[in-house]
Design a protein around this motif. Structure first.
Motif, PDB file in Angstrom:
ATOM      1  N   ALA A  75       0.859  -1.193   0.000  1.00 45.94           N
ATOM      2  CA  ALA A  75       0.000   0.000   0.000  1.00 45.94           C
ATOM      3  C   ALA A  75       0.886   1.231   0.000  1.00 45.94           C
ATOM      4  CB  ALA A  75      -0.867  -0.006   1.261  1.00 45.94           C
ATOM      5  N   ARG A  76       0.261   2.343  -0.356  1.00 46.36           N
ATOM      6  CA  ARG A  76       0.938   3.639  -0.190  1.00 46.36           C
ATOM      7  C   ARG A  76       0.164   4.322   0.933  1.00 46.36           C
ATOM      8  NH1 ARG A  76       0.753   3.065  -6.096  1.00 46.36           N
ATOM      9  NH2 ARG A  76       2.874   2.761  -6.829  1.00 46.36           N
ATOM     10  N   SER A  77       0.828   4.575   2.064  1.00 46.69           N
ATOM     11  CA  SER A  77       0.119   5.027   3.260  1.00 46.69           C
ATOM     12  C   SER A  77       0.196   6.543   3.445  1.00 46.69           C
ATOM     13  CB  SER A  77       0.706   4.329   4.491  1.00 46.69           C
ATOM     14  OG  SER A  77       0.161   4.870   5.660  1.00 46.69           O
ATOM     15  N   ALA A 128      13.073  -2.465  -4.847  1.00 45.21           N
ATOM     16  CA  ALA A 128      12.210  -3.298  -5.688  1.00 45.21           C
ATOM     17  C   ALA A 128      11.255  -2.395  -6.446  1.00 45.21           C
ATOM     18  CB  ALA A 128      11.434  -4.294  -4.826  1.00 45.21           C
ATOM     19  N   THR A 129      11.409  -2.305  -7.721  1.00 43.81           N
ATOM     20  CA  THR A 129      10.450  -1.611  -8.582  1.00 43.81           C
ATOM     21  C   THR A 129      10.747  -1.964 -10.031  1.00 43.81           C
ATOM     22  OG1 THR A 129       9.785   0.507  -9.537  1.00 43.81           O
ATOM     23  CG2 THR A 129      11.876   0.507  -8.375  1.00 43.81           C
ATOM     24  N   ILE A 130       9.692  -2.185 -10.784  1.00 40.68           N
ATOM     25  CA  ILE A 130       9.892  -2.530 -12.205  1.00 40.68           C
ATOM     26  C   ILE A 130      10.478  -1.358 -12.978  1.00 40.68           C
ATOM     27  CG2 ILE A 130       8.022  -4.232 -12.190  1.00 40.68           C
ATOM     28  CD1 ILE A 130       6.493  -2.093 -14.012  1.00 40.68           C
ATOM     29  N   ASP A 131      10.442  -0.152 -12.385  1.00 36.69           N
ATOM     30  CA  ASP A 131      10.944   1.035 -13.092  1.00 36.69           C
ATOM     31  C   ASP A 131      12.481   1.075 -13.131  1.00 36.69           C
ATOM     32  OD1 ASP A 131       8.264   1.730 -13.083  1.00 36.69           O
ATOM     33  OD2 ASP A 131       8.445   2.961 -11.284  1.00 36.69           O
ATOM     34  N   ASN A 132      13.135   0.351 -12.269  1.00 37.25           N
ATOM     35  CA  ASN A 132      14.605   0.354 -12.107  1.00 37.25           C
ATOM     36  C   ASN A 132      15.156   1.779 -11.966  1.00 37.25           C
ATOM     37  OD1 ASN A 132      16.870  -1.300 -11.762  1.00 37.25           O
ATOM     38  ND2 ASN A 132      17.574  -0.930 -13.847  1.00 37.25           N
ATOM     39  N   VAL A 172       4.935   1.694 -22.190  1.00 37.27           N
ATOM     40  CA  VAL A 172       5.407   0.849 -21.093  1.00 37.27           C
ATOM     41  C   VAL A 172       5.503   1.705 -19.826  1.00 37.27           C
ATOM     42  CG1 VAL A 172       6.683  -0.729 -22.616  1.00 37.27           C
ATOM     43  CG2 VAL A 172       7.886   1.174 -21.570  1.00 37.27           C
ATOM     44  N   MET A 173       5.500   1.027 -18.685  1.00 32.73           N
ATOM     45  CA  MET A 173       5.592   1.755 -17.418  1.00 32.73           C
ATOM     46  C   MET A 173       7.002   2.313 -17.217  1.00 32.73           C
ATOM     47  SD  MET A 173       3.276  -0.110 -14.581  1.00 32.73           S
ATOM     48  CE  MET A 173       1.545   0.353 -14.409  1.00 32.73           C
ATOM     49  N   GLY A 174       7.287   2.816 -16.045  1.00 25.88           N
ATOM     50  CA  GLY A 174       8.609   3.382 -15.776  1.00 25.88           C
ATOM     51  C   GLY A 174       8.537   4.617 -14.906  1.00 25.88           C
ATOM     52  N   HIS A 175       7.302   5.013 -14.558  1.00 31.81           N
ATOM     53  CA  HIS A 175       7.062   6.213 -13.751  1.00 31.81           C
ATOM     54  C   HIS A 175       7.647   7.418 -14.488  1.00 31.81           C
ATOM     55  CE1 HIS A 175       5.630   8.188 -10.295  1.00 31.81           C
ATOM     56  NE2 HIS A 175       6.796   8.438  -9.741  1.00 31.81           N
ATOM     57  N   ARG A 176       8.591   8.155 -13.898  1.00 35.26           N
ATOM     58  CA  ARG A 176       9.117   9.330 -14.605  1.00 35.26           C
ATOM     59  C   ARG A 176      10.404   9.006 -15.356  1.00 35.26           C
ATOM     60  NH1 ARG A 176       8.261  11.906  -9.583  1.00 35.26           N
ATOM     61  NH2 ARG A 176       6.165  12.777  -9.472  1.00 35.26           N
ATOM     62  N   ALA A 226       7.822   5.491 -23.140  1.00 38.51           N
ATOM     63  CA  ALA A 226       7.746   5.416 -21.673  1.00 38.51           C
ATOM     64  C   ALA A 226       6.550   6.235 -21.210  1.00 38.51           C
ATOM     65  CB  ALA A 226       9.026   5.986 -21.065  1.00 38.51           C
ATOM     66  N   GLU A 227       5.859   5.756 -20.172  1.00 42.95           N
ATOM     67  CA  GLU A 227       4.658   6.477 -19.719  1.00 42.95           C
ATOM     68  C   GLU A 227       4.976   7.913 -19.305  1.00 42.95           C
ATOM     69  OE1 GLU A 227       2.868   4.795 -16.183  1.00 42.95           O
ATOM     70  OE2 GLU A 227       4.797   4.525 -15.208  1.00 42.95           O
ATOM     71  N   GLY A 228       6.225   8.153 -18.882  1.00 41.89           N
ATOM     72  CA  GLY A 228       6.618   9.491 -18.447  1.00 41.89           C
ATOM     73  C   GLY A 228       6.687  10.510 -19.573  1.00 41.89           C
ATOM     74  N   GLY A 253       0.582  -1.323 -19.269  1.00 36.91           N
ATOM     75  CA  GLY A 253       0.052  -1.133 -17.905  1.00 36.91           C
ATOM     76  C   GLY A 253       0.494  -2.174 -16.893  1.00 36.91           C
ATOM     77  N   HIS A 254      -0.425  -2.514 -15.984  1.00 35.80           N
ATOM     78  CA  HIS A 254      -0.066  -3.317 -14.808  1.00 35.80           C
ATOM     79  C   HIS A 254       0.296  -4.755 -15.127  1.00 35.80           C
ATOM     80  CE1 HIS A 254      -2.088   0.184 -13.118  1.00 35.80           C
ATOM     81  NE2 HIS A 254      -1.296  -0.006 -12.094  1.00 35.80           N
ATOM     82  N   ILE A 255       0.019  -5.185 -16.343  1.00 32.36           N
ATOM     83  CA  ILE A 255       0.402  -6.556 -16.714  1.00 32.36           C
ATOM     84  C   ILE A 255       1.908  -6.735 -16.512  1.00 32.36           C
ATOM     85  CG2 ILE A 255       0.892  -6.294 -19.195  1.00 32.36           C
ATOM     86  CD1 ILE A 255      -1.133  -8.679 -19.503  1.00 32.36           C
ATOM     87  N   GLN A 256       2.656  -5.624 -16.651  1.00 33.67           N
ATOM     88  CA  GLN A 256       4.113  -5.685 -16.489  1.00 33.67           C
ATOM     89  C   GLN A 256       4.522  -5.953 -15.039  1.00 33.67           C
ATOM     90  OE1 GLN A 256       5.726  -2.148 -19.191  1.00 33.67           O
ATOM     91  NE2 GLN A 256       3.673  -1.814 -18.418  1.00 33.67           N
ATOM     92  N   ARG A 257       3.618  -5.724 -14.105  1.00 34.08           N
ATOM     93  CA  ARG A 257       3.980  -5.909 -12.699  1.00 34.08           C
ATOM     94  C   ARG A 257       3.666  -7.319 -12.201  1.00 34.08           C
ATOM     95  NH1 ARG A 257       2.300  -0.407 -10.142  1.00 34.08           N
ATOM     96  NH2 ARG A 257       0.948  -1.628  -8.807  1.00 34.08           N
ATOM     97  N   GLY A 258       2.876  -8.061 -12.998  1.00 29.45           N
ATOM     98  CA  GLY A 258       2.464  -9.386 -12.521  1.00 29.45           C
ATOM     99  C   GLY A 258       3.351 -10.497 -13.031  1.00 29.45           C
TER     100      GLY A 258
END
Ligand code: F6P
Length: 327
Positions: A75-77, A128-132, A172-176, A226-228, A253-258
């Motif tokens: 979660a992000r709290s 740990a993040t798929i964005d590296n 593809v994902m990657g955040h920024r 890249a999504e950024g 999207g999220h398929i890359q995280r599974g």
């Protein structure tokens, strides 16, 4: 004198990444080998606030090495960002007798650990993040699996793009950051790769590249974005309009995280989990485990958070050499 470490907690926080379960397993089993008890904190920092704690032993982490996601949930709290939330979390640590916390995630997770450490809790982070995109380390858990998932999907897309002589825009994902896009673009021999680190010149980067490819005999085109960089749908519309190309947009999207973690992610998880427990057992705190040229070591958490990671320029040069040649 070294602080005696008897019981530690592990949590996963932020976006999940393949290999999180493997690292939980590694932490629990390494701890057991050193006579240290381990508990799992569920739902990231929220679990520390609410006391959502489970006992973990060697049996409870059996048969999870190959599983995607995280058995501890994540979660992000927002509450943990507040002083009141942090105090509740510290109270849980004290009540459960936790001598140290291992946090698995990205920069946000490490900032959370740093906040805990201000109350005297020993902490270690595992990237740990798929964005590296964590600056202090060459490699973040989940990246290899995510890249392979994206490559497999793009290979499939290429089959149909080729048959219909179309242009494919794949987000593809990657955040920024553009690490994932660049890596995947190289692996799929994309016509164009767009990353946020390089300013986009539509005419030069896209129109000219696709034209060159067409004149070199290509009849289908793969644009990895890249999504950024922005909205892939808009990019697709613009390409269709300005190049009169039949274009399709796919957001991976999220398929890359599974999915089941790759061998690289499982083995990296084993080493990083081992190092994290070792560091706590040695009485150290405020550390992040990192990988540098294939070796694992720990680094100060503040130093880790202050580092800046640029795109891999060597990889980018290779990409530039590979694209634009269509013979
Ligand atoms: O950081 C991992 C990541 O998957 C990014 O690539 C992406 O921008 C973000 O998380 C998406 O987060 P959410 O799970 O909130 O959709």
């Amino acid at each position: 004198m070294e602080k005696c470490v008897r019981r530690i907690g592990i949590l996963t926080s932020g976006g999940d990444a393949p290999g999180m379960n493997a690292v939980i397993r590694s932490v629990v089993r390494t701890a057991a080998s050193k006579g240290i008890e381990c508990v799992g904190i569920r739902r990231g920092y929220n679990g520390l606030i609410t006391g959502d704690i489970v006992r973990l032993d060697s049996d409870s982490v059996s048969r999870i090495i190959n599983k995607g996601g995280t058995m501890l949930y994540t979660a992000r709290s927002d509450e943990f960002m507040t002083e009141a939330g942090q105090k509740k979390a510290v109270a849980t640590c004290k009540m459960c007798g936790l001598d140290g916390i291992i946090g698995v995630g990205g920069d946000g997770t490490f900032r959370g650990l740093l906040a805990l450490s201000k109350y005297g809790i020993s902490v270690v982070g595992i990237p740990a993040t798929i964005d590296n995109d964590i600056s202090c380390t060459d490699y973040c858990l989940g990246y290899d699996t995510a890249a392979n998932t994206a490559v497999e999907a793009i290979d499939r897309l290429r089959d149909t793009m080729q048959s219909h002589e179309r242009c494919s825009v794949v987000e593809v994902m990657g955040h920024r950051a553009g690490h994932l896009a660049l890596y995947v673009g190289l692996a799929t021999s994309a016509t164009v790769v767009l990353v946020p680190e390089k300013e986009l010149d539509f005419e030069d980067d896209i129109v000219e590249s696709i034209r060159k490819a067409r004149l070199g005999g290509k009849t289908h085109f793969m644009v990895i974005m890249a999504e950024g960089v922005g909205k892939a749908t808009k990019m697709g519309e613009r390409i269709a309009e300005e190049l009169a190309l039949d274009t399709r947009v796919t957001i991976l999207g999220h398929i890359q995280r599974g999915g089941s973690p790759s061998a690289r992610d499982r083995v990296t998880a084993a080493s990083m989990g081992y190092e994290a427990v070792k560091v706590l057992a040695e009485g150290k705190t405020n550390r992040v485990i990192r990988s540098v040229s294939g070796k694992f070591e720990d680094i100060d958490i503040v130093e880790a958070l202050n580092m800046k990671k640029g795109l891999d320029e060597e990889q980018y040069e290779v990409l530039e050499a590979m694209t634009g040649i269509y013979v």
